[in-house]
Design a protein around this motif. Structure first.
Motif, mmCIF file in Angstrom:
data_model
loop_
_atom_site.group_PDB
_atom_site.id
_atom_site.type_symbol
_atom_site.label_atom_id
_atom_site.label_comp_id
_atom_site.label_asym_id
_atom_site.label_seq_id
_atom_site.Cartn_x
_atom_site.Cartn_y
_atom_site.Cartn_z
ATOM 1 N N UNK A 141 0.801 -1.098 0.190
ATOM 2 C CA UNK A 141 0.065 0.069 -0.130
ATOM 3 C C UNK A 141 0.809 1.234 0.023
ATOM 4 N N UNK A 142 0.301 2.503 -0.409
ATOM 5 C CA UNK A 142 0.954 3.619 -0.686
ATOM 6 C C UNK A 142 0.233 4.583 0.104
ATOM 7 N N UNK A 143 0.851 5.733 0.818
ATOM 8 C CA UNK A 143 0.127 6.904 1.336
ATOM 9 C C UNK A 143 0.760 7.905 0.856
ATOM 10 N N UNK A 144 0.048 9.011 0.703
ATOM 11 C CA UNK A 144 0.754 10.425 0.016
ATOM 12 C C UNK A 144 0.397 11.324 1.414
ATOM 13 N N UNK A 145 1.399 11.913 2.081
ATOM 14 C CA UNK A 145 0.984 12.735 3.088
ATOM 15 C C UNK A 145 1.036 14.212 2.378
ATOM 16 N N UNK A 146 -0.055 14.758 2.780
ATOM 17 C CA UNK A 146 -0.467 16.166 1.852
ATOM 18 C C UNK A 146 -0.502 15.998 0.451
ATOM 19 N N UNK B 106 -2.914 10.744 12.327
ATOM 20 C CA UNK B 106 -2.957 9.597 11.399
ATOM 21 C C UNK B 106 -1.646 8.779 11.625
ATOM 22 N N UNK B 107 -2.018 7.296 12.003
ATOM 23 C CA UNK B 107 -1.249 6.535 12.025
ATOM 24 C C UNK B 107 -0.740 5.695 10.764
ATOM 25 N N UNK B 108 0.448 5.733 10.370
ATOM 26 C CA UNK B 108 0.930 5.180 9.033
ATOM 27 C C UNK B 108 1.551 3.785 9.124
ATOM 28 N N UNK B 109 1.432 3.168 10.156
ATOM 29 C CA UNK B 109 2.011 1.644 10.301
ATOM 30 C C UNK B 109 1.405 0.681 9.405
ATOM 31 N N UNK B 110 0.363 0.842 8.806
ATOM 32 C CA UNK B 110 -0.161 0.032 7.795
ATOM 33 C C UNK B 110 0.315 0.128 6.336
ATOM 34 N N UNK B 111 1.229 1.207 6.181
ATOM 35 C CA UNK B 111 1.517 1.412 4.689
ATOM 36 C C UNK B 111 3.181 1.119 4.511
ATOM 37 N N UNK B 112 3.260 0.440 3.519
ATOM 38 C CA UNK B 112 4.682 0.005 3.059
ATOM 39 C C UNK B 112 5.380 1.017 2.086
ATOM 40 N N UNK B 113 4.654 2.288 1.721
ATOM 41 C CA UNK B 113 5.304 3.132 0.749
ATOM 42 C C UNK B 113 4.746 4.259 1.085
ATOM 43 N N UNK C 174 9.040 5.809 14.163
ATOM 44 C CA UNK C 174 8.227 5.107 15.525
ATOM 45 C C UNK C 174 7.238 4.270 14.707
ATOM 46 N N UNK C 175 6.613 4.398 13.522
ATOM 47 C CA UNK C 175 5.308 3.987 13.184
ATOM 48 C C UNK C 175 5.465 2.850 12.081
#
Length: 226
Positions: free
Chosen positions: A89-94, A147-154, A173-174
């Protein structure tokens, strides 16, 4: 009986003219009053609309640390290059207008964008629908610090120098060891990147958490045998 109970013509004419003149003035006054209310309504409505549109853009700027919206250019291609051979999975912060999330979704990622500006989130959802990736590209209105980002690998970050030290600690940390963090425009202050691509404002830095944690000096333990 001529003139026996009738009103003299000159008096009748005066009374008629006396009734018609105030009527004309009242109509003009009512018309001007209506135009005044109409113009006031237009001005008031315009101010409310401008406030509603501008507030989501101006409010983040009043925060101590914020992510300004700056449309990405060649960095999209550089981010996609850093995602080569990556999975998960991927997350874009902002996430801004959703360009990174949509590009990642087209590459097969399940991508999520977090953005504080609701107008940009709604526009991003529309763009994802128009590009046909609304099923794998999701956008949410949220503060990144909540938001907690521990579930994202990218993780993709378009940050500013003031926020990078705090965000560096939060992600360290996350995130899990198999995660990769991609920073655009500004690198993290203490991390050493594994990969760098692009030039100038289009520079992108990639950090692998596994190698990052492997670089840390290990603490020596004193073992006393009896």
């Amino acid at each position: 009986m001529e003139g026996g109970g009738g009103t003299p013509p000159e008096i009748l004419e005066e009374s008629q003219s006396g009734c018609s003149l105030p009527t004309g003035l009242g109509a003009n006054g009512l018309k001007k009053s209506s135009w005044g209310f109409f113009l006031t309504g237009i001005v008031g409505g315009t101010l409310v609309a401008v406030y509603a549109v501008a507030t989501p853009f101006l409010t983040p700027a009043l925060r101590k640390i914020c992510l300004p919206f700056v449309p990405a250019t060649k960095q999209i291609a550089n981010v996609v290059k850093m995602l080569h051979c990556r999975r998960g999975s991927l997350v874009d912060i902002g996430s801004g207008d959703g360009r990174v999330v949509i590009a990642a979704a087209k590459e097969g990622f399940t991508a999520v964008g977090y953005e504080l500006n609701p107008w940009l989130v709604w526009y991003s959802r529309y763009r994802a629908w128009r590009e046909g990736v609304q099923g794998s590209a999701k956008f949410y209105i949220s503060d990144l610090w909540k938001v907690t980002f521990s579930q994202y690998t990218n993780v993709v970050v378009f940050g500013v120098p003031q926020m990078m030290p705090q965000l560096e600690e939060k992600l360290e940390l996350e995130l899990k060891d198999d995660a990769r963090v991609i920073a655009c425009r500004f690198p993290f202050p203490r991390w050493t990147p594994d990969h760098v691509t692009g030039e100038g404002v289009d520079t992108v830095w990639a950090y692998d958490l596994s190698t990052l944690r492997g670089r840390r000096p290990r603490r020596f333990q004193l073992v006393i045998r009896v």
